[in-house]
Design an enzyme around this catalytic site. Structure first.
Site, PDB file in Angstrom:
ATOM      1  N   ASP A 136       0.879   2.165  18.750  1.00  0.00           N
ATOM      2  CA  ASP A 136       1.919   2.614  17.612  1.00  0.00           C
ATOM      3  C   ASP A 136       3.094   2.915  18.482  1.00  0.00           C
ATOM      4  OD1 ASP A 136       0.267   1.357  15.142  1.00  0.00           O
ATOM      5  OD2 ASP A 136       0.410   3.359  14.271  1.00  0.00           O
ATOM      6  N   CYS A 196     -11.098 -15.449   5.845  1.00  0.00           N
ATOM      7  CA  CYS A 196     -11.102 -14.577   4.424  1.00  0.00           C
ATOM      8  C   CYS A 196     -11.483 -15.906   3.089  1.00  0.00           C
ATOM      9  CB  CYS A 196      -9.489 -14.514   4.368  1.00  0.00           C
ATOM     10  SG  CYS A 196      -9.898 -13.114   4.971  1.00  0.00           S
ATOM     11  N   CYS A 235     -10.477 -16.442  -0.977  1.00  0.00           N
ATOM     12  CA  CYS A 235     -10.490 -15.204  -1.671  1.00  0.00           C
ATOM     13  C   CYS A 235      -8.846 -15.293  -1.650  1.00  0.00           C
ATOM     14  CB  CYS A 235     -10.955 -14.755  -0.628  1.00  0.00           C
ATOM     15  SG  CYS A 235     -10.168 -12.711  -1.641  1.00  0.00           S
ATOM     16  N   CYS A 275      -5.991 -10.502  -2.065  1.00  0.00           N
ATOM     17  CA  CYS A 275      -4.774  -9.275  -1.406  1.00  0.00           C
ATOM     18  C   CYS A 275      -3.708  -9.741  -1.994  1.00  0.00           C
ATOM     19  CB  CYS A 275      -5.319  -9.084  -0.185  1.00  0.00           C
ATOM     20  SG  CYS A 275      -5.328 -10.892   0.401  1.00  0.00           S
ATOM     21  N   CYS A 306      -1.141  -7.551  -4.893  1.00  0.00           N
ATOM     22  CA  CYS A 306       0.076  -6.776  -4.551  1.00  0.00           C
ATOM     23  C   CYS A 306       0.944  -6.886  -5.848  1.00  0.00           C
ATOM     24  CB  CYS A 306       0.097  -7.576  -3.541  1.00  0.00           C
ATOM     25  SG  CYS A 306       1.831  -7.049  -2.795  1.00  0.00           S
ATOM     26  N   CYS A 331       0.034   2.407   0.788  1.00  0.00           N
ATOM     27  CA  CYS A 331      -0.154   2.059  -0.207  1.00  0.00           C
ATOM     28  C   CYS A 331      -1.483   1.028   0.600  1.00  0.00           C
ATOM     29  CB  CYS A 331       0.788   1.255  -0.830  1.00  0.00           C
ATOM     30  SG  CYS A 331       0.088  -0.293  -2.248  1.00  0.00           S
ATOM     31  N   CYS A 390      -3.879  -3.958  -1.395  1.00  0.00           N
ATOM     32  CA  CYS A 390      -4.587  -4.801  -0.707  1.00  0.00           C
ATOM     33  C   CYS A 390      -6.039  -4.430   0.134  1.00  0.00           C
ATOM     34  CB  CYS A 390      -3.043  -5.825  -0.027  1.00  0.00           C
ATOM     35  SG  CYS A 390      -2.823  -4.796   1.930  1.00  0.00           S
TER      36      CYS A 390
END
Length: 335
Positions: A130, A185, A188, A191, A195, A238, A241
């Site tokens: 990061d 995925c 699906c 997520c 949200c 948060c 998701c």
């Protein structure tokens, strides 16, 4: 090298060739659409993310590692959140528990660099987590660690997405791994539909301006009334998701709930004592107190009013403004 990375505590490790990022054009289009919001540094460093040579000249290999997000808590199981169940509480994301995860990754990356240099004297290395303009998920996918899901998170079939990524860039020529090519995925959309702020305009695209984590971490200063409502009961970050993702079914734990009134009443000294060396210190006392007031406005009952009224005398303009808004919200529900 991989055995050493595993011994250091990384749950994933792979090697990617250091060439131009696979999805840089998509990233540039994302910036051009303004999806980064107020995170101006992303646009300023835009072209630097095209190729890892912007970080290390003559780079040939990118060693990508993943660390389970419980490692920082195991390293230093400090409890800085005033946890409590019941009314007038808010939620915090998993990555905020324990000490700053960056420190845990950097310590291990330094040891991995030292080991590589001891094996190949003269090689140059740089560890990042990061802290440098690298499209980490692009290189993690290229290194075989997983695929990028519809919620834009890197997902590993065995570890899910609760993984912190880091990398060691080196001018050593290392044998690259086979890239992860499949997308697991399928049909699906858990997520996307979960949200509450509709932050995904399309699968694999995040509008940061609508993301709760962006709103309660990246936004500096006062929020608009719409943004305050969007934050809901999330004090910092948060996990929605990720929590609903089927690939995380083995790793999802109960969400930590925190006394928002106690956070709102913290002095600067108390805040520093609690949150020094944690990721929360990034938004300072005023940011967390502002968030606490907003959460109380969204979920608080009449018992929150004394704390909110006391915050009208806070030294910070943003805290006072959020407290005034929250009082109107609570009194409206109470009436």
């Amino acid at each position: 090298l991989k055995a050493q990375a595993t011994a250091l505590g990384f749950c994933l490790v792979g090697i990617a060739q250091a060439t131009e990022a696979d999805h840089f054009d998509d990233y540039q289009a994302w910036l051009d659409a303004g999806n980064h919001g107020a995170m101006a540094y992303l646009a300023e460093q835009g072209d630097a993310r095209r190729h890892p040579e912007s970080i290390l000249a003559d780079v040939r290999s990118v060693i990508v590692v993943g660390m389970d997000d419980t490692i920082p808590r195991a390293d230093d199981p400090v409890q800085h959140w005033p946890t409590r169940d019941g009314p007038n509480t808010g939620k915090v994301a998993r990555f905020t528990l324990g000490r700053d995860y960056h420190q845990a990754i950097w310590r291990r990356l330094d040891r991995l660099k030292d080991w590589l240099i001891s094996e190949r004297p003269g090689v140059r290395c740089r560890g990042v987590a990061d802290t440098a303009p690298l499209l980490e998920r692009d290189f993690a996918r290229r290194a075989g660690l997983g695929w990028v899901g519809k919620n834009t998170m890197l997902i590993n079939k065995h570890r899910g997405s609760y993984i912190m990524l880091g990398a060691v860039l080196t001018d050593a020529e290392l044998t690259p791994d086979e890239p992860h090519k499949a997308d697991h995925c399928g049909t699906c959309t858990a997520c996307l539909t979960a949200c509450p702020t509709d932050a995904f305009p399309a699968p694999g695209v995040l509008d940061a301006r609508k993301c709760i984590s962006y709103l309660n971490i990246e936004v500096k200063g006062p929020h608009t009334a719409e943004q305050q409502g969007m934050i809901g009961d999330w004090l910092y970050g948060c996990d929605i998701c990720q929590d609903v993702c089927p690939w995380n079914r083995k790793s999802v734990t109960e969400t930590t709930t925190v006394d928002a009134r106690e956070l709102l009443a913290l002095t600067n000294a108390q805040y520093k004592d609690r949150f020094r060396k944690t990721v929360v210190d990034r938004i300072h006392r005023r940011g967390l107190a502002r968030n606490a007031a907003i959460v109380l406005g969204n979920v608080g009952d009449a018992d929150a009013l004394p704390a909110l009224r006391a915050a009208l005398n806070d030294d910070d303009d943003d805290v006072r403004s959020a407290a005034a808004w929250a009082i109107d919200q609570v009194e409206g529900r109470f009436a």
